[in-house]
Design an enzyme around this catalytic site. Structure first.
Site, PDB file in Angstrom:
ATOM      1  N   ASP A  12      63.910 109.315  45.022  1.00 29.80           N
ATOM      2  CA  ASP A  12      63.673 108.195  45.550  1.00 29.80           C
ATOM      3  C   ASP A  12      62.313 107.740  45.889  1.00 29.80           C
ATOM      4  O   ASP A  12      61.649 108.557  46.644  1.00 29.80           O
ATOM      5  CB  ASP A  12      64.301 107.920  46.754  1.00 29.80           C
ATOM      6  CG  ASP A  12      64.523 106.590  47.677  1.00 29.80           C
ATOM      7  OD1 ASP A  12      63.665 105.815  47.385  1.00 29.80           O
ATOM      8  OD2 ASP A  12      65.405 106.438  48.802  1.00 29.80           O
ATOM      9  N   CYS A  19      59.538  84.693  40.555  1.00 30.60           N
ATOM     10  CA  CYS A  19      60.122  84.512  41.856  1.00 30.60           C
ATOM     11  C   CYS A  19      58.982  84.522  42.928  1.00 30.60           C
ATOM     12  O   CYS A  19      59.390  84.096  44.060  1.00 30.60           O
ATOM     13  CB  CYS A  19      61.288  85.117  42.144  1.00 30.60           C
ATOM     14  SG  CYS A  19      62.824  85.201  41.283  1.00 30.60           S
ATOM     15  N   TYR A  41      63.102  88.797  47.856  1.00 33.52           N
ATOM     16  CA  TYR A  41      62.719  89.152  46.716  1.00 33.52           C
ATOM     17  C   TYR A  41      61.240  88.765  46.303  1.00 33.52           C
ATOM     18  O   TYR A  41      60.296  89.528  45.979  1.00 33.52           O
ATOM     19  CB  TYR A  41      63.785  89.077  45.385  1.00 33.52           C
ATOM     20  CG  TYR A  41      63.378  89.393  44.254  1.00 33.52           C
ATOM     21  CD1 TYR A  41      63.177  90.761  43.705  1.00 33.52           C
ATOM     22  CD2 TYR A  41      63.061  88.585  42.896  1.00 33.52           C
ATOM     23  CE1 TYR A  41      62.919  91.291  42.656  1.00 33.52           C
ATOM     24  CE2 TYR A  41      62.789  88.954  41.877  1.00 33.52           C
ATOM     25  CZ  TYR A  41      62.732  90.340  41.541  1.00 33.52           C
ATOM     26  OH  TYR A  41      62.484  91.112  40.359  1.00 33.52           O
ATOM     27  N   LYS A  80      57.634  90.863  46.145  1.00 33.55           N
ATOM     28  CA  LYS A  80      56.747  90.833  45.150  1.00 33.55           C
ATOM     29  C   LYS A  80      55.370  90.489  45.436  1.00 33.55           C
ATOM     30  O   LYS A  80      54.265  90.919  44.944  1.00 33.55           O
ATOM     31  CB  LYS A  80      57.321  90.071  43.862  1.00 33.55           C
ATOM     32  CG  LYS A  80      58.592  90.676  43.576  1.00 33.55           C
ATOM     33  CD  LYS A  80      58.276  91.730  42.731  1.00 33.55           C
ATOM     34  CE  LYS A  80      59.615  92.593  41.998  1.00 33.55           C
ATOM     35  NZ  LYS A  80      59.244  94.029  41.332  1.00 33.55           N
ATOM     36  N   GLU A 140      73.852  91.667  36.998  1.00 30.48           N
ATOM     37  CA  GLU A 140      73.354  91.451  35.766  1.00 30.48           C
ATOM     38  C   GLU A 140      72.893  90.083  35.913  1.00 30.48           C
ATOM     39  O   GLU A 140      73.051  89.337  36.945  1.00 30.48           O
ATOM     40  CB  GLU A 140      74.736  91.097  34.731  1.00 30.48           C
ATOM     41  CG  GLU A 140      75.662  90.228  35.331  1.00 30.48           C
ATOM     42  CD  GLU A 140      76.845  90.708  36.209  1.00 30.48           C
ATOM     43  OE1 GLU A 140      76.367  91.630  36.842  1.00 30.48           O
ATOM     44  OE2 GLU A 140      77.816  90.141  36.307  1.00 30.48           O
ATOM     45  N   LYS A 148      81.150  86.827  29.350  1.00 36.85           N
ATOM     46  CA  LYS A 148      81.954  85.959  29.782  1.00 36.85           C
ATOM     47  C   LYS A 148      82.724  85.315  28.471  1.00 36.85           C
ATOM     48  O   LYS A 148      84.051  85.248  28.521  1.00 36.85           O
ATOM     49  CB  LYS A 148      81.769  84.799  30.761  1.00 36.85           C
ATOM     50  CG  LYS A 148      81.479  85.078  32.137  1.00 36.85           C
ATOM     51  CD  LYS A 148      80.615  83.987  32.906  1.00 36.85           C
ATOM     52  CE  LYS A 148      80.368  84.593  34.324  1.00 36.85           C
ATOM     53  NZ  LYS A 148      79.903  83.335  35.285  1.00 36.85           N
ATOM     54  N   THR A 199      67.293  74.994  34.670  1.00 38.66           N
ATOM     55  CA  THR A 199      66.603  75.362  33.505  1.00 38.66           C
ATOM     56  C   THR A 199      65.706  76.675  33.870  1.00 38.66           C
ATOM     57  O   THR A 199      65.215  76.921  34.912  1.00 38.66           O
ATOM     58  CB  THR A 199      65.658  73.976  33.126  1.00 38.66           C
ATOM     59  OG1 THR A 199      64.601  73.891  34.193  1.00 38.66           O
ATOM     60  CG2 THR A 199      66.184  72.885  32.558  1.00 38.66           C
ATOM     61  N   ARG A 200      65.670  77.363  32.681  1.00 40.20           N
ATOM     62  CA  ARG A 200      64.620  78.597  32.773  1.00 40.20           C
ATOM     63  C   ARG A 200      64.097  78.885  31.497  1.00 40.20           C
ATOM     64  O   ARG A 200      64.625  78.434  30.443  1.00 40.20           O
ATOM     65  CB  ARG A 200      65.777  79.804  33.152  1.00 40.20           C
ATOM     66  CG  ARG A 200      66.335  79.845  34.457  1.00 40.20           C
ATOM     67  CD  ARG A 200      65.257  80.098  35.357  1.00 40.20           C
ATOM     68  NE  ARG A 200      66.134  80.169  36.875  1.00 40.20           N
ATOM     69  CZ  ARG A 200      66.261  79.105  37.711  1.00 40.20           C
ATOM     70  NH1 ARG A 200      66.199  77.935  37.235  1.00 40.20           N
ATOM     71  NH2 ARG A 200      67.000  79.385  38.730  1.00 40.20           N
ATOM     72  N   ARG A 219      62.467  76.306  36.200  1.00 37.10           N
ATOM     73  CA  ARG A 219      61.348  77.082  36.114  1.00 37.10           C
ATOM     74  C   ARG A 219      61.115  77.433  34.649  1.00 37.10           C
ATOM     75  O   ARG A 219      61.780  77.738  33.744  1.00 37.10           O
ATOM     76  CB  ARG A 219      61.596  78.505  36.963  1.00 37.10           C
ATOM     77  CG  ARG A 219      60.658  79.513  36.864  1.00 37.10           C
ATOM     78  CD  ARG A 219      61.134  80.940  37.519  1.00 37.10           C
ATOM     79  NE  ARG A 219      61.193  80.655  38.828  1.00 37.10           N
ATOM     80  CZ  ARG A 219      61.949  81.391  39.741  1.00 37.10           C
ATOM     81  NH1 ARG A 219      62.586  82.379  39.198  1.00 37.10           N
ATOM     82  NH2 ARG A 219      61.949  81.495  41.120  1.00 37.10           N
TER      83      ARG A 219
HETATM   84  P1  NAD Z   1      66.693  97.478  36.875  1.00 30.26           P
HETATM   85  O1  NAD Z   1      67.386  97.235  37.901  1.00 30.26           O
HETATM   86  O2  NAD Z   1      67.310  97.677  35.475  1.00 30.26           O
HETATM   87  O3  NAD Z   1      65.534  98.563  37.004  1.00 30.26           O
HETATM   88  C1  NAD Z   1      65.121  98.686  38.229  1.00 30.26           C
HETATM   89  C2  NAD Z   1      65.290 100.310  38.248  1.00 30.26           C
HETATM   90  O4  NAD Z   1      64.545 100.901  39.618  1.00 30.26           O
HETATM   91  C3  NAD Z   1      66.708 100.866  38.672  1.00 30.26           C
HETATM   92  O5  NAD Z   1      67.044 101.846  37.536  1.00 30.26           O
HETATM   93  C4  NAD Z   1      66.674 101.594  39.986  1.00 30.26           C
HETATM   94  O6  NAD Z   1      67.491 102.532  39.964  1.00 30.26           O
HETATM   95  C5  NAD Z   1      65.100 101.807  40.160  1.00 30.26           C
HETATM   96  N1  NAD Z   1      65.191 102.044  41.412  1.00 30.26           N
HETATM   97  C6  NAD Z   1      65.379 100.951  42.372  1.00 30.26           C
HETATM   98  N2  NAD Z   1      65.009 101.623  43.640  1.00 30.26           N
HETATM   99  C7  NAD Z   1      64.513 102.730  43.287  1.00 30.26           C
HETATM  100  C8  NAD Z   1      63.507 103.673  44.270  1.00 30.26           C
HETATM  101  N3  NAD Z   1      63.559 103.764  45.584  1.00 30.26           N
HETATM  102  N4  NAD Z   1      62.961 104.684  43.725  1.00 30.26           N
HETATM  103  C9  NAD Z   1      63.378 105.159  42.479  1.00 30.26           C
HETATM  104  N5  NAD Z   1      63.846 104.048  41.533  1.00 30.26           N
HETATM  105  C10 NAD Z   1      64.339 102.881  42.165  1.00 30.26           C
HETATM  106  O7  NAD Z   1      65.779  96.205  36.658  1.00 30.26           O
HETATM  107  P2  NAD Z   1      65.033  95.676  35.407  1.00 30.26           P
HETATM  108  O8  NAD Z   1      65.315  94.494  34.800  1.00 30.26           O
HETATM  109  O9  NAD Z   1      64.497  96.837  34.552  1.00 30.26           O
HETATM  110  O10 NAD Z   1      63.491  95.319  36.180  1.00 30.26           O
HETATM  111  C11 NAD Z   1      62.378  96.191  36.169  1.00 30.26           C
HETATM  112  C12 NAD Z   1      61.383  95.464  37.352  1.00 30.26           C
HETATM  113  O11 NAD Z   1      60.976  94.256  36.734  1.00 30.26           O
HETATM  114  C13 NAD Z   1      61.549  95.284  38.625  1.00 30.26           C
HETATM  115  O12 NAD Z   1      60.621  95.430  39.306  1.00 30.26           O
HETATM  116  C14 NAD Z   1      62.022  93.955  38.600  1.00 30.26           C
HETATM  117  O13 NAD Z   1      61.866  93.348  39.999  1.00 30.26           O
HETATM  118  C15 NAD Z   1      61.040  93.447  37.758  1.00 30.26           C
HETATM  119  N6  NAD Z   1      61.407  91.983  36.827  1.00 30.26           N
HETATM  120  C16 NAD Z   1      62.532  92.183  36.303  1.00 30.26           C
HETATM  121  C17 NAD Z   1      62.941  90.676  35.766  1.00 30.26           C
HETATM  122  C18 NAD Z   1      64.353  90.802  34.799  1.00 30.26           C
HETATM  123  O14 NAD Z   1      64.360  89.615  34.322  1.00 30.26           O
HETATM  124  N7  NAD Z   1      64.954  91.769  34.419  1.00 30.26           N
HETATM  125  C19 NAD Z   1      62.350  89.520  36.017  1.00 30.26           C
HETATM  126  C20 NAD Z   1      61.179  89.798  37.057  1.00 30.26           C
HETATM  127  C21 NAD Z   1      60.881  90.756  37.304  1.00 30.26           C
END
Ligand code: NAD
Length: 348
Positions: free
Chosen positions: A68, A134, A163, A167, A205, A214, A235-236, A302
């Protein structure tokens, strides 16, 4: 519009320098780990809070630590000896998760707070932070025909509750570690990343994976209806994960982008209704739409303004949505049938 890149990525990184990837058990962190491994980097340390069997991808030859990173001692251990640190760890999910669990989202501030300090203390050369669209002012996103968001639109700040604010706060940390302490930080604002090896069921998801699931489920069970969150006019723009990891590499190795947040997404805006039509087309099925108007739906519109990334990198994500969704659909379909037949899938 695709932009070809005459620029090669200029990495000040040897193949045996240690790269640390936080959140490597997740979707984008897993893809980034594979990307650097496939580029020949021989010392990668992958870190995630999840137990190892739950990681979406395990890349051979990579050191994997399950811990962690919200704990200071673990962040220190993770950054030890590193040349570069990539922070993709966060407690997050799609709209359903981030609207319902704002405290969990805000608690991710502990991860970046400890990890960036540990990276600086360890003498890391470059630090990457995964931010998000976001962070943008929600007042600018009230219309589906939204003007694309440019980097300066984050201020004056009115980010997405929970969230988005977390960030934005972490971005500020990155900017100040450069300004006051000289750590080269790099910040990308991702716009809806999708692709294989991500979350596709269970509540975290995101919309492309949810729609694929789905449609696959409806085809398999003979259901004729699909539930859509909101009225479908939202929209995205969506970015394929393979483009996202190339973008992270470009952004992290560009000195013009030190402590300078930048959009990482496509400019191809699409409504949720049209995304459903695209997935139906790929699946070869037509379903009746039932709109769940009280479901989380996020901002009305967005899109990413890519003027800045094109001007700095002469590059932008270019995988066509149909190509990326076709690959994602095929992967989820396989997962769906494996799960149904009792096999273990990535999230079980
Ligand atoms: P994800 O949830 O698949 O991966 C995030 C990982 O972080 C998870 O495996 C989780 O177990 C791990 N994690 C959470 N808390 C933790 C902790 N305290 N210590 C260690 N590990 C920890 O998400 P993702 O889609 O791969 O996103 C990766 C990054 O990109 C994130 O910071 C997310 O906010 C950012 N992000 C993603 C998207 C998207 O569309 N997927 C969009 C904007 C930003």
């Amino acid at each position: 519009m695709a932009v070809s890149s005459p620029n090669t990525i200029e990495r000040d990184l040897a193949l045996d320098d240690l790269i640390v990837i936080a959140g490597a058990g997740g979707f984008i962190g897993g893809a980034l780990t594979r990307y650097f491994h496939d580029k020949g980097f021989s010392r990668i340390r992958a870190v995630d809070r999840k137990p190892l069997p739950d990681w979406f991808q395990r890349v051979p030859g990579v050191e994997c630590l399950s811990m962690d990173l919200g704990e200071k001692a673990n962040a220190t251990r993770a950054a030890e000896g590193a040349t570069e640190v990539y922070n993709l760890a966060a407690d997050m999910g799609g709209m359903g998760f981030i609207e319902q669990f704002r405290i969990e989202c805000l608690r991710s501030s502990l991860i970046n707070t400890h990890l960036i300090d540990a990276a600086w203390r360890a003498g890391v050369r470059r630090y990457f932070y995964a931010s998000t669209a976001c962070v943008y002012n929600t007042e600018l996103q009230k219309d589906p025909n939204v003007r694309a968001l440019k980097e300066s639109d984050a201020y004056p700040a009115m980010a997405e509750r929970g969230y988005g604010w977390e960030k934005l706060f972490a971005e500020m940390f990155c900017e100040e570690y450069w300004a006051e302490r000289g750590l080269k930080t790099h910040i990308a604002r991702f716009h809806n990343v999708y692709g294989p090896n991500g979350t596709w069921f269970g509540g975290r998801e995101k919309v492309p994976a949810a729609i694929c699931r789905k449609v696959i489920e409806a085809k398999d069970t003979g259901k004729t209806e699909i539930e859509i969150w909101g009225d479908g006019t939202q929209t995205r723009s969506f970015c394929f994960v393979e483009d996202c990891v190339v973008g992270i590499d470009h952004i992290t190795h560009c000195n013009r982008l030190i402590a300078t947040p930048i959009n990482l997404g496509t400019q191809d805006i699409i409504s949720i209704n049209d995304l459903v039509s695209l997935v139906e087309d790929i699946g070869g099925v037509k379903l009746t739409r039932r709109y769940k108007l009280d479901a989380p739906r996020g901002v009305a519109g967005r899109n990413s303004d890519n003027t800045f990334i094109k001007s700095v990198l002469n590059w932008e994500p270019s995988t066509p949505l149909r190509t990326g969704i076709t690959k994602t659909y095929a992967w989820i379909e396989e997962q769906y049938h494996d799960r149904k037949s009792g096999k273990r899938v990535v999230q079980d």
